[in-house]
Motif scaffolding. Structure first.
Motif, PDB file in Angstrom:
ATOM      1  N   GLU A  20      70.311   5.466 -11.393  1.00 54.43           N
ATOM      2  CA  GLU A  20      70.839   6.771 -11.791  1.00 54.43           C
ATOM      3  C   GLU A  20      72.364   6.716 -11.881  1.00 54.43           C
ATOM      4  N   THR A  22      74.090   9.756 -13.022  1.00 53.30           N
ATOM      5  CA  THR A  22      74.485  11.140 -13.258  1.00 53.30           C
ATOM      6  C   THR A  22      75.871  11.397 -12.678  1.00 53.30           C
ATOM      7  N   PRO A  44      68.654  13.984 -15.023  1.00 50.90           N
ATOM      8  CA  PRO A  44      69.493  12.861 -14.583  1.00 50.90           C
ATOM      9  C   PRO A  44      69.736  11.863 -15.698  1.00 50.90           C
ATOM     10  N   TYR A  46      70.612   7.728 -16.663  1.00 52.34           N
ATOM     11  CA  TYR A  46      70.270   6.420 -16.101  1.00 52.34           C
ATOM     12  C   TYR A  46      70.908   5.286 -16.899  1.00 52.34           C
TER      13      TYR A  46
END
Length: 429
Positions: A20, A22, A44, A46
Motif C-alpha cells: 500500500e 496511499t 487505497p 498500491y
C-alpha cells in the motif's frame, strides 16, 4: 543431474505482491493544471509487483497507482530493488497507472511535487518486489486479449470552420482541438482511432492456483471524482473485480496497466454513450465491465508450462524541442504579465501556463535519455515506453510485432511527456 533438478532449471517461477502506498491527507495531488491536496481517501493505492524467474534471468514488473514518475526517481527505485532483491535494473519495468487522484512526485504544470511523499515511496516500491520474489513458485503463463471499444475515444477533433482553435504557444490556429469543452456542437469528427484491445498476461501456479493477471488498456483514466480525492480510478476497480471473478485467493494480485492512451480518454464529447453520473460510478462500471470480459476470455487461454524469459533494454538519446529566441522572449513577457496565483483556465490562462512551460523547457539540457524495453515471456512480448504514447503508435507496434501476443505499457521507466507521431505536430492541439 537428476530429473527433478533438470525440470527446475528450465521451469518458470512466478510470484506477486502489493504494497500500500496511499498518501497521508494533505499530500499534493498532481495531474491537473494546478495543485490539489489529498482530503478524502476513497480507496487505497498500491504498488503491485509481478516477479518472474527462468534459470538465471529474473524480471520484475511493477505497476504503481500514481500519475507520473520521473526517470530519475525510477532509476533510484531500480537501484534499491537491485540492492534488496538482486534484480538488475534493466530487467525491472516500473510504470504509472496514470490515475489523476494520487500523491504527486513530479511537478506537472502548476502542480507541485510532494517532497515527503517522494522520499517515502522508493522503499515501498522495492518492498513490493521483495515480497513478490519471496513468493516465487513454479508457474505457467498465458496471453490473451478481448476488444472493449466502448470506453475509448480519441480526444482530438476536427472542428467546423467557424471555430479556430488557438495555439497558446504560437498564437496561430491549430487544425484540431484537444478536449473541446463547451464546443461540442462544432465537432466534425475524431482525428484518429483508439486501440480497443484489452490485452492480458495470466499467471497461475502449476497447481492451477492464480498468482496474478496483468491487463493493459489504452484508456487514459476516468476521473469521476471531486478534486482532493485519493483513488486508483478504474485501474483499482478492475483489480478488485478480476480477483472476485476468478475466485482467486488472497495472494492473487490483479493489475491494470496503462497502454498507449496519450490521445485517448473516456470523455464523451459527441454524446454517443450514457454512463452513470455519480462519483465513482463510471470508473466502477468500466472496471467491472473489463473484468467480466477478461473472465470470459480466460477460458480460451493456451497455457505455456515452460516459457522462457528474455529482456532487452536501451536508452535512446532524444533531442528536446525548445523555443527559438523570439518565441522565448514572447514567453518571458507573457509570464511576467501572468497572475498564476489566481489563474483562470481560459484562453488567457492557458497562454500564461504554456508560456511558463516554454521558459522552463529552455532551462533543460538539450537531450534526454528515453528508455525502451521489451520483455519476452514465452511466446508473448510486453513493450515498455517512457511517455504518454499515442494510440496510433501502439497499434503500429502491435501490427509489426513478431508475435500477435504483444502489448505496450506506457509511462514505463520514465515520464518524458506526450509522444505523438511526427505528423501530429502539423495538426497542433
Amino acid at each position: 543431474m537428476n530429473g527433478s533438478e533438470k525440470h527446475r532449471l528450465n521451469q518458470l517461477f512466478a510470484g506477486a505482491a502489493k504494497t500500500e502506498i496511499t498518501p497521508p491527507l494533505g499530500t499534493f495531488v498532481n495531474g491537473d493544471f494546478v495543485s490539489h491536496y489529498a482530503q478524502w481517501i476513497h480507496d487505497p493505492l498500491y504498488a503491485k509487483a509481478l516477479v518472474l524467474q527462468y534459470n538465471e534471468i529474473i524480471v520484475a514488473i511493477v505497476v504503481v497507482d500514481i500519475c507520473v514518475m520521473p526517470k530519475e526517481f525510477i532509476d533510484e527505485v531500480k537501484l534499491l530493488i537491485h540492492q534488496e532483491s538482486g534484480i538488475a535494473g534493466e530487467n525491472v519495468l516500473i510504470s504509472s497507472t496514470h490515475t489523476h487522484a494520487a500523491g504527486s512526485i513530479a511537478s506537472v504544470y502548476l502542480s507541485a511535487s510532494d517532497l515527503m511523499y517522494t522520499r517515502k515511496l522508493p522503499a515501498l516500491l522495492s518492498n513490493a518486489v521483495s515480497e513478490a520474489k519471496k513468493k516465487l513458485r513454479p508457474a505457467k503463463v498465458g496471453f490473451g486479449s478481448v476488444d472493449v471499444p466502448e470506453h475509448v475515444r480519441c480526444r482530438r477533433y476536427y472542428m467546423q470552420d467557424d471555430y479556430q482553435p488557438m495555439n497558446p504557444i504560437t498564437g496561430d490556429f491549430d487544425k484540431v482541438k484537444t478536449n473541446p469543452f463547451g464546443k461540442e456542437n462544432l465537432i466534425i469528427k475524431s482525428e484518429s482511432a483508439p486501440d480497443p484491445e484489452v490485452s492480458f498476461l495470466a499467471v497461475q501456479g502449476l497447481d492451477g492456483q492464480w498468482i496474478s493477471l496483468l491487463a493493459n488498456y489504452s484508456l487514459h483514466y476516468v476521473g469521476d471524482w471531486e478534486n482532493g480525492t485519493i483513488s486508483a480510478d478504474y485501474f483499482g476497480f478492475f483489480s478488485s473485480a478480476i480477483k472476485q471473478k476468478l475466485n482467486a485467493g488472497d495472494d492473487f494480485v490483479g493489475i491494470m496497466s496503462n497502454g498507449t492512451s496519450g490521445d485517448i480518454n473516456i470523455w464523451d464529447f459527441m454524446g454517443e454513450s450514457h454512463y452513470p453520473t455519480g462519483n465513482f460510478e463510471k470508473s466502477a462500471f468500466i472496471g467491472l465491465d473489463i473484468a467480466e470480459k477478461i473472465f470470459r476470455a480466460v477460458i480460451n487461454i493456451e497455457w505455456e508450462n515452460e516459457p522462457s524469459l528474455q529482456v532487452k533494454y536501451e536508452e535512446l538519446i532524444i533531442a528536446i524541442r525548445k523555443p527559438d529566441i523570439n518565441a522565448l522572449e514572447n514567453a518571458k513577457q507573457t509570464v511576467a504579465a501572468s497572475r498564476y496565483e489566481n489563474m483562470e483556465i481560459d484562453e488567457a490562462g492557458l497562454k500564461g501556463l504554456y508560456a511558463r512551460e516554454q521558459v522552463l523547457l529552455n532551462e533543460l539540457p538539450g537531450t534526454l535519455d528515453f528508455p525502451i524495453q521489451a520483455i519476452r515471456i514465452g511466446t508473448g512480448i510486453i513493450g515498455a515506453l517512457g511517455a504518454e504514447i499515442f494510440a496510433e503508435t501502439g497499434l503500429w507496434l502491435k501490427a509489426n510485432a513478431p508475435t500477435r501476443k504483444y502489448f505496450s505499457i506506457g509511462l514505463a521507466n520514465a515520464s518524458c511527456g506526450y509522444l505523438p507521431p511526427a505528423h501530429e505536430f502539423k495538426l497542433g492541439g
